[in-house]
Design an enzyme around this catalytic site. Structure first.
Site, short mmCIF file in Angstrom:
data_model
loop_
_atom_site.label_atom_id
_atom_site.label_comp_id
_atom_site.label_asym_id
_atom_site.label_seq_id
_atom_site.Cartn_x
_atom_site.Cartn_y
_atom_site.Cartn_z
N PRO A 20 42.97 39.64 44.28
CA PRO A 20 43.40 38.48 43.49
C PRO A 20 43.30 38.72 41.98
CG PRO A 20 41.25 38.07 44.47
CD PRO A 20 41.67 39.44 44.89
N GLU A 21 44.40 39.06 41.36
CA GLU A 21 44.48 39.07 39.90
C GLU A 21 45.24 37.81 39.48
OE1 GLU A 21 45.07 42.55 37.68
OE2 GLU A 21 44.54 43.92 39.29
N ARG A 130 33.37 40.65 51.15
CA ARG A 130 32.27 41.22 50.37
C ARG A 130 31.38 40.20 49.66
NH1 ARG A 130 34.92 46.28 47.38
NH2 ARG A 130 32.81 46.49 46.57
#
Length: 300
Positions: A20-21, A130
């Site tokens: 996700p940028e 994560r």
DNA sequence: AGCACCACCTGTGGGC
DNA sequence: TGCCCACAGGTGGTGC
């Protein structure tokens, strides 16, 4: 295998998951904006308390229940779900994933960290392999600035015109270009992939310092940032899929990457071999011919 | 001021 | 085949 797709891998239920940028967050924002305004949260279920950054998990639950969604906004990679009272903030970090479900169900239990059901039976689920991603509830704009956005600059896509961008540059003349673009306190939104692509487009070495840029080159940098983000938004994730109807067209910006993750391959512009190094602590890809080392610019 | 380095996590790929 | 370890990147903190 072929070249590793930029930040792309298969995860939950075989869906494609992109890092996700800004363009991915913007895609999620615009899709959520069509789906959830008007909905009222019922009682959240926290599966991994570390996901909640503010307030304490038990207070987060109390704060959110009964609040109505008004709109969905964004600054950089931070997503804001503005409520009738307060704001729910989401940062997906590396592997976070917001999944809308019209019937409230979610079967990919493995990485589910938080469930946010609505009173109408639909739900928003937060999954994150994560566990880097974080959510906040803040009661006001003031709290938002103080608790969440203390070190976050203006959105590099929505909140800066060329003139303002150049003005910010004059305060950071000594900084390396890549380190600066990654610095969210300078301007929010650029991540590792889009930064490398941007610097390739304008032909600047990632280690070049701001003060070496001419007036025209500064404008070029601004234009390249806009262009690469626009392309990312145009190609990145064309659909925020309903979990029960995972049939949306998939974004394809990975196949447009000119340098990122292409070490050893030929530059699409000049044919030289793409180099990988480390700049600002990140894997960094560039063309040594199109983006010459600082001081070597004229040897092109 | 600016940067290097580490921690936080966990799945994956490459080397042996 | 299977184990081990380096590596991936966003952010925040430390230290030079």
């Amino acid at each position: 295998m072929g070249r590793q797709l930029g930040g792309t891998k298969k995860t939950l239920a075989g869906e494609i998951d992109k890092l996700p940028e800004l363009p991915e967050v913007e895609t999620i924002r615009s899709e959520l904006e069509k789906l959830i305004p008007g909905k009222v949260f019922s009682c959240p279920v926290i599966h991994f308390p570390g996901t909640i950054e503010n307030p304490a998990p038990e207070d987060f639950i109390v704060a959110l229940e009964g609040k109505k969604v008004e709109k969905v906004t964004r600054r950089g990679k931070y997503l804001f779900i503005n409520l009738d009272q307060g704001i729910l903030v989401v940062h997906l970090r590396m592997t976070g994933n917001l999944i809308y479900s019209s019937d409230g169900c979610f079967t990919g239990e493995r990485f589910l960290r938080l469930s946010l059901p609505f009173k109408d039976g639909s739900a928003l689920h937060y999954a994150d392999m994560r566990r880097f991603g974080r959510l906040w509830y803040v009661s006001s704009e003031k709290e938002l600035e103080e608790i969440v956005l203390k070190n976050v600059g203006p959105d590099i896509y929505n909140e800066l015109d060329c003139e303002e961008f150049e003005k910010l540059l004059t305060k950071r003349e000594k900084r390396g270009l890549k380190a600066l673009l990654l610095d969210q306190a300078f301007a929010a939104g650029m991540g590792n992939i889009y930064t490398d692509e941007c610097l390739f487009r304008c032909g600047f070495n990632p280690n070049r310092q701001v003060y070496t840029l001419s007036k025209d080159e500064r404008k070029n940098l601004y234009r390249s940032i806009r262009a690469v983000l626009e392309d990312g938004i145009a190609y990145g994730g064309t659909s925020f899929r309903d979990y029960r109807n995972a049939a949306g067209a998939l974004g394809d910006f990975q196949n447009k990457l000119a340098v990122y993750n292409r070490a050893g391959e030929k530059c699409t512009r000049c044919g030289a071999e793409i180099i990988k190094t480390v700049v600002a602590g990140r894997g960094t890809y560039y063309c040594p011919c199109c983006q010459p080392e600082p001081g070597q610019e004229r040897k092109k």
